[in-house]
Scaffold this active site. Structure first.
Site, PDB file in Angstrom:
ATOM      1  N   ASP A  44      -8.346   3.909   5.324  1.00  0.00           N
ATOM      2  CA  ASP A  44      -8.048   3.576   3.929  1.00  0.00           C
ATOM      3  C   ASP A  44      -8.037   2.072   3.692  1.00  0.00           C
ATOM      4  O   ASP A  44      -8.491   1.594   2.650  1.00  0.00           O
ATOM      5  CB  ASP A  44      -6.689   4.160   3.529  1.00  0.00           C
ATOM      6  N   HIS A  49     -10.181  -2.722   0.980  1.00  0.00           N
ATOM      7  CA  HIS A  49     -10.680  -4.095   1.029  1.00  0.00           C
ATOM      8  C   HIS A  49     -12.093  -4.183   0.452  1.00  0.00           C
ATOM      9  O   HIS A  49     -12.418  -5.123  -0.294  1.00  0.00           O
ATOM     10  CB  HIS A  49     -10.671  -4.619   2.467  1.00  0.00           C
ATOM     11  N   ASN A 114      -3.819   1.153  -5.418  1.00  0.00           N
ATOM     12  CA  ASN A 114      -2.676   1.992  -5.053  1.00  0.00           C
ATOM     13  C   ASN A 114      -1.412   1.623  -5.817  1.00  0.00           C
ATOM     14  O   ASN A 114      -0.869   2.438  -6.546  1.00  0.00           O
ATOM     15  CB  ASN A 114      -2.401   1.906  -3.547  1.00  0.00           C
ATOM     16  N   GLU A 115      -0.930   0.394  -5.617  1.00  0.00           N
ATOM     17  CA  GLU A 115       0.324   0.024  -6.259  1.00  0.00           C
ATOM     18  C   GLU A 115       0.492  -1.481  -6.353  1.00  0.00           C
ATOM     19  O   GLU A 115      -0.100  -2.240  -5.587  1.00  0.00           O
ATOM     20  CB  GLU A 115       1.537   0.611  -5.513  1.00  0.00           C
ATOM     21  N   ASP A 144      15.972  -3.552  -2.845  1.00  0.00           N
ATOM     22  CA  ASP A 144      15.031  -4.282  -1.993  1.00  0.00           C
ATOM     23  C   ASP A 144      13.775  -4.636  -2.771  1.00  0.00           C
ATOM     24  O   ASP A 144      13.070  -5.584  -2.427  1.00  0.00           O
ATOM     25  CB  ASP A 144      14.652  -3.441  -0.773  1.00  0.00           C
ATOM     26  N   ALA A 152      -3.519   7.892  -7.686  1.00  0.00           N
ATOM     27  CA  ALA A 152      -4.149   7.842  -6.361  1.00  0.00           C
ATOM     28  C   ALA A 152      -3.236   7.200  -5.335  1.00  0.00           C
ATOM     29  O   ALA A 152      -3.253   7.560  -4.155  1.00  0.00           O
ATOM     30  CB  ALA A 152      -5.468   7.082  -6.435  1.00  0.00           C
ATOM     31  N   TYR A 157       2.701   4.320  -0.442  1.00  0.00           N
ATOM     32  CA  TYR A 157       3.988   3.619  -0.383  1.00  0.00           C
ATOM     33  C   TYR A 157       5.001   4.256  -1.332  1.00  0.00           C
ATOM     34  O   TYR A 157       6.188   4.409  -1.002  1.00  0.00           O
ATOM     35  CB  TYR A 157       3.748   2.151  -0.725  1.00  0.00           C
ATOM     36  N   SER A 160       6.697   7.221   0.213  1.00  0.00           N
ATOM     37  CA  SER A 160       7.634   6.786   1.256  1.00  0.00           C
ATOM     38  C   SER A 160       8.915   6.208   0.660  1.00  0.00           C
ATOM     39  O   SER A 160       9.985   6.295   1.268  1.00  0.00           O
ATOM     40  CB  SER A 160       6.971   5.741   2.158  1.00  0.00           C
ATOM     41  N   GLN A 216      -2.832  -7.970  -1.536  1.00  0.00           N
ATOM     42  CA  GLN A 216      -2.785  -9.368  -1.976  1.00  0.00           C
ATOM     43  C   GLN A 216      -1.342  -9.750  -2.303  1.00  0.00           C
ATOM     44  O   GLN A 216      -0.720  -9.132  -3.153  1.00  0.00           O
ATOM     45  CB  GLN A 216      -3.665  -9.554  -3.209  1.00  0.00           C
TER      46      GLN A 216
END
EC number: 2.7.1.23
Length: 255
Positions: A44, A49, A114-115, A144, A152, A157, A160, A216
């Site tokens: 992935d 990238h 993704n996020e 945090d 998608a 993350y 999780s 990034q």
């Protein structure tokens, strides 16, 4: 799909070069700029990238999994690779557009498939305010960090961190706290994909925060604005019997 010109991308330092050499023998590959589809071999991370690198070409991507999870990839099937591409289905992903400002006033923009996440830089918990569509929805979140995930990316993350998995065509975004301390029982929100989310960082001197758009990263951020954009649609190709929608459903049942 009627695809005749295919480009091939892989990591030159891959530990799977023997398999990659077999794939290279299958077809007379063209330059990326001339391709009607791009095969990315790896995991992935390799796919993400290269999507960021070549998304402006508006060429569909077909991932071949030689990594670990490979959620956005297709299983390795060297013998039927070209047939699978020709019979593949297309999933359209609309990335997130992030605009972040740092303590010096520098503005950064980036896209995330993704996020977009913000997170504490030190041992001190982050404090920030959350606005949605210009309306304050939370005056202070101590955590945090927090993230905004696409459908998608909702199984990555976001999952999780305790966020829900979204169907690919849901037109929703996940807003999920990361280890929320106050309010302790807040588990996040589901927002329409048309929403604009703004994080205003509080007490940046004592509680510095970084932000990321996929891989990034930007340091010492004072505010972050996130929204979905349809200006940069990303086309991913999946085997007809192994679609991204099916994988997202399977993930919700522990698959």
């Amino acid at each position: 799909m009627n695809i005749n010109k295919i480009a091939l991308i892989y990591n030159q330092n891959s530990k799977h070069l023997a398999i990659i050499e077999e794939i290279k023998k299958l077809y007379n590959y063209c330059k990326i700029e001339e391709a009607e589809a791009i095969i990315v071999i790896g995991g992935d991370g390799e796919l993400l990238h290269n999507i960021h690198r070549y998304m402006n070409l508006n060429i569909p991507f077909y991932g071949v999994n030689l990594g670990s999870l490979g959620f956005l990839m297709n299983p390795l099937d060297t013998k039927n690779l070209l047939q699978n591409i020709h019979e593949s289905t297309v999933s359209i992903l609309n990335p997130l557009l992030m605009q972040a400002e740092d303590i010096s006033g520098q503005i950064y923009t980036a896209l995330a498939i993704n996020e977009v996440s913000i997170f504490r830089k030190t041992n001190q918990a982050a404090k920030f305010r959350i606005d949605v569509n210009g309306i304050e929805r939370m005056s202070e979140l101590v955590a945090d960090g927090a993230l905004v995930a696409t459908p998608a990316g909702s199984s990555a993350y976001n999952l999780s961190a305790g966020g829900p998995i979204l169907p690919l065509d849901s037109n929703m975004l996940c807003l999920t706290p990361i280890c929320s301390f106050r309010p302790r029982r807040w588990h996040g929100a589901l927002l329409l994909s048309s929403a604009t989310i703004k994080f205003e960082i509080l007490n940046t001197n004592k509680r510095p925060v970084n932000a990321t758009a996929d891989f990034q990263e930007f340091n010492n951020i004072t505010n972050v604005t996130v929204k979905s954009t349809k200006d940069k649609p990303i086309k991913l190709l999946f085997n007809k019997n192994h679609t991204l929608e099916d994988r997202i459903i399977k993930e919700q049942f522990g698959g």
